[in-house]
Design a protein around this motif. Structure first.
Motif, PDB file in Angstrom:
ATOM      1  N   PRO A 265       0.739  -1.367  -0.043  1.00 13.67           N
ATOM      2  CA  PRO A 265      -0.054  -0.033  -0.170  1.00 13.67           C
ATOM      3  C   PRO A 265       0.932   1.146  -0.060  1.00 13.67           C
ATOM      4  O   PRO A 265       0.419   2.448  -0.414  1.00 13.67           O
ATOM      5  CB  PRO A 265      -0.720  -0.158   1.378  1.00 13.67           C
ATOM      6  CG  PRO A 265      -0.849  -1.578   1.630  1.00 13.67           C
ATOM      7  CD  PRO A 265       0.317  -2.224   1.067  1.00 13.67           C
ATOM      8  N   TRP A 271      -2.929   7.379  -4.292  1.00 10.18           N
ATOM      9  CA  TRP A 271      -4.478   7.027  -4.169  1.00 10.18           C
ATOM     10  C   TRP A 271      -5.280   7.296  -2.992  1.00 10.18           C
ATOM     11  O   TRP A 271      -4.737   7.703  -2.024  1.00 10.18           O
ATOM     12  CB  TRP A 271      -4.343   5.538  -4.387  1.00 10.18           C
ATOM     13  CG  TRP A 271      -3.882   4.829  -5.701  1.00 10.18           C
ATOM     14  CD1 TRP A 271      -2.863   5.500  -6.485  1.00 10.18           C
ATOM     15  CD2 TRP A 271      -3.999   3.499  -6.092  1.00 10.18           C
ATOM     16  NE1 TRP A 271      -2.595   4.828  -7.503  1.00 10.18           N
ATOM     17  CE2 TRP A 271      -3.272   3.367  -7.263  1.00 10.18           C
ATOM     18  CE3 TRP A 271      -4.937   2.618  -5.451  1.00 10.18           C
ATOM     19  CZ2 TRP A 271      -3.219   2.457  -8.128  1.00 10.18           C
ATOM     20  CZ3 TRP A 271      -4.821   1.481  -6.335  1.00 10.18           C
ATOM     21  CH2 TRP A 271      -3.946   1.293  -7.665  1.00 10.18           C
ATOM     22  N   CYS A 273      -7.814   6.904  -0.055  1.00  8.34           N
ATOM     23  CA  CYS A 273      -8.123   5.674   0.835  1.00  8.34           C
ATOM     24  C   CYS A 273      -9.388   5.727   1.813  1.00  8.34           C
ATOM     25  O   CYS A 273      -9.521   6.984   2.151  1.00  8.34           O
ATOM     26  CB  CYS A 273      -6.638   5.457   1.660  1.00  8.34           C
ATOM     27  SG  CYS A 273      -6.790   4.244   2.896  1.00  8.34           S
ATOM     28  N   ASP A 507      -8.409  -1.835   4.623  1.00  8.35           N
ATOM     29  CA  ASP A 507      -8.270  -0.662   3.713  1.00  8.35           C
ATOM     30  C   ASP A 507      -8.567  -0.672   2.229  1.00  8.35           C
ATOM     31  O   ASP A 507      -8.383  -1.711   1.727  1.00  8.35           O
ATOM     32  CB  ASP A 507      -6.913  -0.322   3.853  1.00  8.35           C
ATOM     33  CG  ASP A 507      -6.254  -0.052   5.434  1.00  8.35           C
ATOM     34  OD1 ASP A 507      -6.480   1.007   5.560  1.00  8.35           O
ATOM     35  OD2 ASP A 507      -5.623  -0.712   6.106  1.00  8.35           O
ATOM     36  N   TYR A 509      -7.979   1.431  -1.251  1.00 11.47           N
ATOM     37  CA  TYR A 509      -7.390   2.491  -1.797  1.00 11.47           C
ATOM     38  C   TYR A 509      -7.834   2.280  -3.434  1.00 11.47           C
ATOM     39  O   TYR A 509      -7.982   1.594  -4.019  1.00 11.47           O
ATOM     40  CB  TYR A 509      -5.804   2.181  -1.908  1.00 11.47           C
ATOM     41  CG  TYR A 509      -5.141   1.860  -0.770  1.00 11.47           C
ATOM     42  CD1 TYR A 509      -4.563   3.061  -0.106  1.00 11.47           C
ATOM     43  CD2 TYR A 509      -4.974   0.681   0.090  1.00 11.47           C
ATOM     44  CE1 TYR A 509      -3.643   2.725   0.985  1.00 11.47           C
ATOM     45  CE2 TYR A 509      -4.479   0.550   1.277  1.00 11.47           C
ATOM     46  CZ  TYR A 509      -3.786   1.863   1.947  1.00 11.47           C
ATOM     47  OH  TYR A 509      -3.053   1.555   2.833  1.00 11.47           O
TER      48      TYR A 509
END
Length: 630
Positions: A265, A271, A273, A507, A509
């Protein structure tokens, strides 16, 4: 050549006939499922496992009584001859199919042959004479036990209508008690005969329309009959040894060679998130519940979705049980309705403790369903030296929370603070309330909290959460029993160790848009999740067809530290599959048993088992034999 009535019918009539035929089959399957559930329930009131055999006439009589039958000696002798040594569960089911329970009408007709004047009563003296001299003779003590029942005896005569009512009620109650015991004991449901999560293959795309390069055939391994398990013509025709078996062997290396395909990540800093925390909680019956989420993507984008255990306790050098619990995430696309969810993918790529998936998703709503196999998150029996202290009275006589309890409460706060902003919203707090008390906190009660405890922006602070628990202790004048109810429901033991829960963090992204994730439910594994697991194994795993029984297919999928097998039953009949892991080495099955059996309903599929290494630092060998018993 003469044509059938269906061929002569109009297309609309043919459609109706096919529909009625389909509904008839479904109804038949439903009735059969109920019948076998009742069989299992009765059997498991007498035996610890459905794999145990009936070894005597007395056991046969007892288990028949548990199934609501009234076995006479003639009935028992019919199925237990001088040559019979054992009867198995399948034999028992066949006997119950043949020996239907007596109806009230049949009982009344039998009494009516004695009561020729149709008075509704039989004199006790006459009852003594008939029951002690005719048919399967009873002793005078046995007859006396009947006529002493005040419910249906009065003035020296028996009210046989009331007697029949009591008989039917007692028989039904016996069956009901057996079912309730089975339903209440998930170990009996899950370990002895599957997890009751059989899934219809309708709506699931299966690779069976053409020969699959992944499907291989195994020779029919006939299992030799065990000593003393003789088969004679007097036994039911369904009593057979294993018809066919499939052996699957997979050798796995130590976990040091973990898959590292998942992109880090950290390389996606540009990106956008979104993150949410959650938790797997272990119920008293062994079932696992967890948070379920909705993911909103405003536009098509490449995304990376990850899940891993959450290390809420930052004590260097100390290991925590929940960090070794496996986690996974199934991604389902929402279409017109919530019930119509389509599997997109799941997190099969691995980077250390993190599992993830990277790909392109279109705009819309997706469901994220967390999953753990249950191999590592299961009930533990450990001896606790002493109960941890939660509160104490200071020099001023006021109650205070102990250091150990405060540390546990901080961990709990970090787990239930789903968005990680350091505050608890009413929505987040209600997930906590539902788990610990089963009730929600309404706006009015939340306003009271606001008046009494520290809040910011209408959200509860850490200190406010501590004070709330201290108030609960004060309400009980220092009695910690309610506090322990909360802790135990959150997976803590009496030593304040979290052994029956696993917090995790998700998470998301996205390269081209801002994703949004929101927890929706806190519940047990849904049918959508079970369907997604089966479909993922069918699509990704290796398939083996039982030679000589092409309606049974075993799918085996391996990825990282997990092996999952799924059984598909394409036949019109229920099948019982015997599963044997005795030759496996360094393996841990979610079933908790080395040998067990699963029952698969007609035209359905179900998870046979999940397996992980017992010791990740050593090689492990998965050797499993699936054998058809029926």
């Amino acid at each position: 050549m003469a044509s059938s009535p269906e061929n002569n019918a109009s297309p609309s009539v043919q459609k109706v006939m096919r529909l009625e035929s389909s509904q008839g089959k479904k109804s038949q399957h439903a009735e059969e499922a109920i019948f076998y559930m009742n069989c299992r329930a009765a059997y498991l009131t007498v035996f610890k496992s459905s794999l145990e055999n009936i070894k005597s006439k007395e056991q046969l009589s007892l288990v028949l009584q548990q199934a609501g039958r009234n076995p006479c000696q003639k009935m028992v002798n019919k199925y237990w001859t001088s040559q019979t040594t054992t009867l198995n569960f399948d034999d028992f089911c066949t006997i119950l199919k043949k020996e239907k329970p007596a109806t009230k009408t049949e009982l009344l007709e039998a009494f009516g042959k004695i009561d020729t004047d149709n008075t509704g009563y039989i004199l006790h003296d006459e009852l003594y004479k008939i029951l002690t001299t005719r048919g399967e003779k009873m002793t005078r003590d046995e007859v006396s036990a009947i006529i002493k029942q005040a419910d249906f005896n009065c003035s020296g005569k028996l009210d046989y209508n009331k007697f029949c009512d009591l008989y039917m009620t007692t028989s039904e109650q016996c069956c009901k008690t057996a079912r309730e015991k089975l339903e209440a004991d998930s170990r009996l449901r899950q370990q002895q005969f599957g997890n009751q999560a059989e899934l219809s293959s309708e709506g699931i795309t299966l690779p069976v329309s053409k020969p699959s390069p992944r499907i291989s055939r195994k020779t029919d391994h006939k299992l030799a009959p065990t000593k003393g398990d003789s088969r004679t013509p007097s036994r039911p025709s369904s009593a057979q040894s294993c018809k066919a078996s499939i052996s699957t062997t997979i050798s796995m290396g130590a976990s040091s060679n973990r898959n590292t395909k998942l992109i880090e990540p950290d390389t996606m800093k540009e990106w956008q998130c979104a993150q949410s925390k959650g938790c797997f909680y272990l119920e008293e019956d062994g079932e696992i519940i967890s948070h379920k989420y909705k993911l909103h993507l405003p536009q098509r984008s490449t995304v990376c979705i990850t899940i891993k255990p959450l290390n809420v306790r930052q004590v260097e050098g100390k290991s925590y049980h929940w960090l070794s619990v496996d986690t996974a995430l199934y991604i389902l696309k929402e279409n017109e309705t919530q019930e119509n969810l389509q599997l997109v993918s799941f997190t099969e790529q691995q980077n250390k403790e993190m599992f993830g998936w990277k790909g392109e998703l279109g705009s819309g709503v997706y469901w994220l369903l967390p999953f753990t196999t249950g191999c590592r998150l299961k009930k533990v029996k450990t001896q606790i030296a002493g109960e941890a202290k939660l509160v104490y009275r200071g020099e001023d006589g006021e109650l205070a929370l102990t250091k150990e309890f405060r540390a546990a409460l901080l961990d709990i706060f970090e787990t239930i603070d789903l968005d990680g902003n350091g505050l608890l919203s009413l929505e987040e707090y209600n997930f906590f309330e539902l788990r610990t008390s089963g009730e929600k906190c309404d706006e009015e009660a939340w306003a009271v909290c606001k008046e009494n405890f520290d809040m910011k922006k209408n959200e509860l602070t850490r200190q406010g959460f501590m004070d709330l628990n201290l108030m609960e202790a004060n309400d009980r004048e220092g009695d910690p029993s309610d506090l322990w109810v909360t802790l135990l429901s959150l997976g803590y033991n009496k030593a304040l160790e979290m052994t029956e829960a696993c917090p995790f963090v998700i998470d998301i992204y996205a390269e081209k848009c801002k994703p949004r994730i929101k927890a929706i439910y806190l519940e047990a594994g849904s049918s959508q999740l079970n369907r997604a697991i089966c479909k993922s194994v069918v699509n990704k795993g290796e398939a083996k067809v039982m030679d000589g029984c092409e309606n049974i297919i075993i799918y085996t999928y391996k990825a990282g530290r997990r092996i999952t097998s799924v059984i598909e039953n394409k036949s019109e009949n229920k099948v019982i599959i015997h599963v044997n892991n005795e030759q496996s080495k360094n393996c841990l099955s979610n079933r908790g048993l080395t040998v067990f059996a699963v029952e698969v309903a007609p035209k359905s599929m179900m998870v046979s088992q999940h397996v992980m290494p017992l010791n990740e630092q050593e090689e492990w060998l998965y050797n499993c034999v699936h054998s058809l018993l029926r």
